[in-house]
Design a protein around this motif. Structure first.
Motif, mmCIF file in Angstrom:
data_model
loop_
_atom_site.group_PDB
_atom_site.id
_atom_site.type_symbol
_atom_site.label_atom_id
_atom_site.label_comp_id
_atom_site.label_asym_id
_atom_site.label_seq_id
_atom_site.Cartn_x
_atom_site.Cartn_y
_atom_site.Cartn_z
ATOM 1 N N ILE A 203 45.668 35.273 32.164
ATOM 2 C CA ILE A 203 47.248 36.345 32.907
ATOM 3 C C ILE A 203 45.766 37.438 32.294
ATOM 4 O O ILE A 203 45.596 38.181 33.420
ATOM 5 C CB ILE A 203 47.521 35.921 31.595
ATOM 6 C CG1 ILE A 203 49.058 35.377 31.750
ATOM 7 C CG2 ILE A 203 48.645 38.140 32.003
ATOM 8 C CD1 ILE A 203 50.200 35.433 30.593
ATOM 9 N N CYS A 204 44.878 37.243 31.431
ATOM 10 C CA CYS A 204 43.807 38.449 31.367
ATOM 11 C C CYS A 204 42.759 38.388 32.784
ATOM 12 O O CYS A 204 42.188 39.922 32.980
ATOM 13 C CB CYS A 204 43.215 38.899 30.226
ATOM 14 S SG CYS A 204 44.395 38.877 28.971
ATOM 15 N N ARG A 205 42.566 37.663 32.921
ATOM 16 C CA ARG A 205 41.397 37.143 34.510
ATOM 17 C C ARG A 205 42.626 37.977 35.497
ATOM 18 O O ARG A 205 41.725 38.072 36.397
ATOM 19 C CB ARG A 205 41.516 35.945 34.231
ATOM 20 C CG ARG A 205 40.628 35.649 35.270
ATOM 21 C CD ARG A 205 39.955 33.973 35.470
ATOM 22 N NE ARG A 205 39.232 34.070 37.526
ATOM 23 C CZ ARG A 205 38.394 32.834 37.234
ATOM 24 N NH1 ARG A 205 38.976 31.839 36.982
ATOM 25 N NH2 ARG A 205 37.643 32.817 38.345
ATOM 26 N N LEU A 206 43.314 36.939 35.828
ATOM 27 C CA LEU A 206 44.568 37.864 36.931
ATOM 28 C C LEU A 206 44.961 39.354 36.846
ATOM 29 O O LEU A 206 44.689 39.744 37.747
ATOM 30 C CB LEU A 206 45.619 36.692 36.421
ATOM 31 C CG LEU A 206 45.516 35.461 36.831
ATOM 32 C CD1 LEU A 206 47.169 34.920 36.445
ATOM 33 C CD2 LEU A 206 45.569 35.184 38.541
ATOM 34 N N LEU A 207 45.180 39.844 35.412
ATOM 35 C CA LEU A 207 45.140 41.286 35.060
ATOM 36 C C LEU A 207 44.380 41.962 35.779
ATOM 37 O O LEU A 207 44.499 43.256 36.554
ATOM 38 C CB LEU A 207 45.329 41.988 33.753
ATOM 39 C CG LEU A 207 46.497 41.581 33.392
ATOM 40 C CD1 LEU A 207 47.157 41.787 32.034
ATOM 41 C CD2 LEU A 207 47.976 42.001 34.166
ATOM 42 N N LEU A 208 42.774 41.089 35.785
ATOM 43 C CA LEU A 208 41.498 42.034 36.369
ATOM 44 C C LEU A 208 41.482 42.113 37.932
ATOM 45 O O LEU A 208 40.450 42.595 38.689
ATOM 46 C CB LEU A 208 40.054 41.828 35.014
ATOM 47 C CG LEU A 208 40.662 41.896 34.075
ATOM 48 C CD1 LEU A 208 39.437 41.694 33.264
ATOM 49 C CD2 LEU A 208 40.038 43.791 33.345
ATOM 50 N N MET A 209 41.800 40.860 38.089
ATOM 51 C CA MET A 209 41.872 40.294 39.413
ATOM 52 C C MET A 209 42.377 41.758 40.408
ATOM 53 O O MET A 209 42.252 42.159 41.321
ATOM 54 C CB MET A 209 41.963 39.309 40.234
ATOM 55 C CG MET A 209 40.626 38.645 39.340
ATOM 56 S SD MET A 209 41.460 36.522 39.196
ATOM 57 C CE MET A 209 41.191 36.347 41.471
ATOM 58 N N VAL A 210 43.407 41.562 39.954
ATOM 59 C CA VAL A 210 44.891 42.581 40.749
ATOM 60 C C VAL A 210 44.234 43.838 40.777
ATOM 61 O O VAL A 210 44.237 44.407 41.786
ATOM 62 C CB VAL A 210 46.145 42.039 39.819
ATOM 63 C CG1 VAL A 210 47.028 43.043 40.886
ATOM 64 C CG2 VAL A 210 46.784 40.618 40.111
#
Length: 224
Positions: A203-210
């Motif tokens: 989820i944290c990876r996705l947050l940084l990507m978004v």
């Protein structure tokens, strides 16, 4: 109450499980060098935790320390010292029904903790809409507030913050971040704690990507 002594066979079995998880997380780059710690609650009021200063990639069942689950104090003198962050584990054991705790420095969660945290007070990270939230075992998997604690130099002060927050917030997710530091998750056993860790790291990876600039349609949950 004096903790019950755990027999050698049980300590070896649990220690081997902790060591295996530590080595696997090291190989993923989440426990570099001697960083991070893993513990399991044992019967009779104790817990087994990784020793301080041990390389997580070479961890064995002998690299563990028995501590009191409620305080983090070493249950018996020995050649190894418990992790410096044992008091954080004990804060979780005192205030939740967790039987396993994992703390790592996984890159995406640590980066998010750096961005979302504050140096002098508790903050929180609002997470919502991600399907992976279901992996945290939340009562409401549509969203949650992950606490982000200050990274006080005095670790027992962090532990006191954690204990106070969890006692006052029974609906809190089984995860926390520490500013500039890393992520901690817990569960009924090591497998569940590890699965929750993987979900939160993703989820944290996705947050940084978004990133911060979501389109209005996405913010409102409307398909374009």
């Amino acid at each position: 109450m004096t903790p019950t002594v755990v027999d050698d066979a049980e300590r070896e079995r649990v220690g081997s499980e902790i060591a295996a998880v530590s080595r696997a997380l090291y190989e993923r780059g989440w426990m570099p060098g001697t960083a991070g710690n893993v513990s399991v609650r044992l019967p009779g009021g104790t817990a087994l935790i990784t020793a301080s200063g041990r390389d997580k990639g070479d961890m064995t069942a002998q690299d563990m320390v028995v501590v009191r689950a409620d305080t983090g104090e070493e249950a018996a003198p020995g050649p190894l010292r418990a992790s410096a962050e044992t008091t954080i584990h004990s804060a979780i054991y005192r205030t939740t029904d967790a039987d396993a705790v994992i703390h790592v420095h996984s890159p995406y969660a640590t980066a998010v903790a750096c961005r979302a945290g504050r140096r002098t007070h508790l903050d929180s990270l609002r997470i919502e809409r991600f399907e992976l939230l279901k992996g945290l075992g939340l009562a409401d998997p549509t969203g949650t507030e992950v606490p982000v604690f200050p990274n006080w130099p005095d670790v027992p002060r962090i532990a006191a913050d954690v204990a106070g927050h969890l006692a006052a917030t029974p609906q809190a997710p089984p995860a926390l971040l520490i500013t500039d530091h890393g992520v901690t998750t817990w569960g009924r056993d090591l497998a569940q704690a590890r699965n929750r860790l993987e979900c939160l790291e993703s989820i944290c990876r996705l947050l940084l990507m978004v990133g911060p600039g979501l389109p209005a349609e996405a913010k409102e949950g409307v398909n374009p």
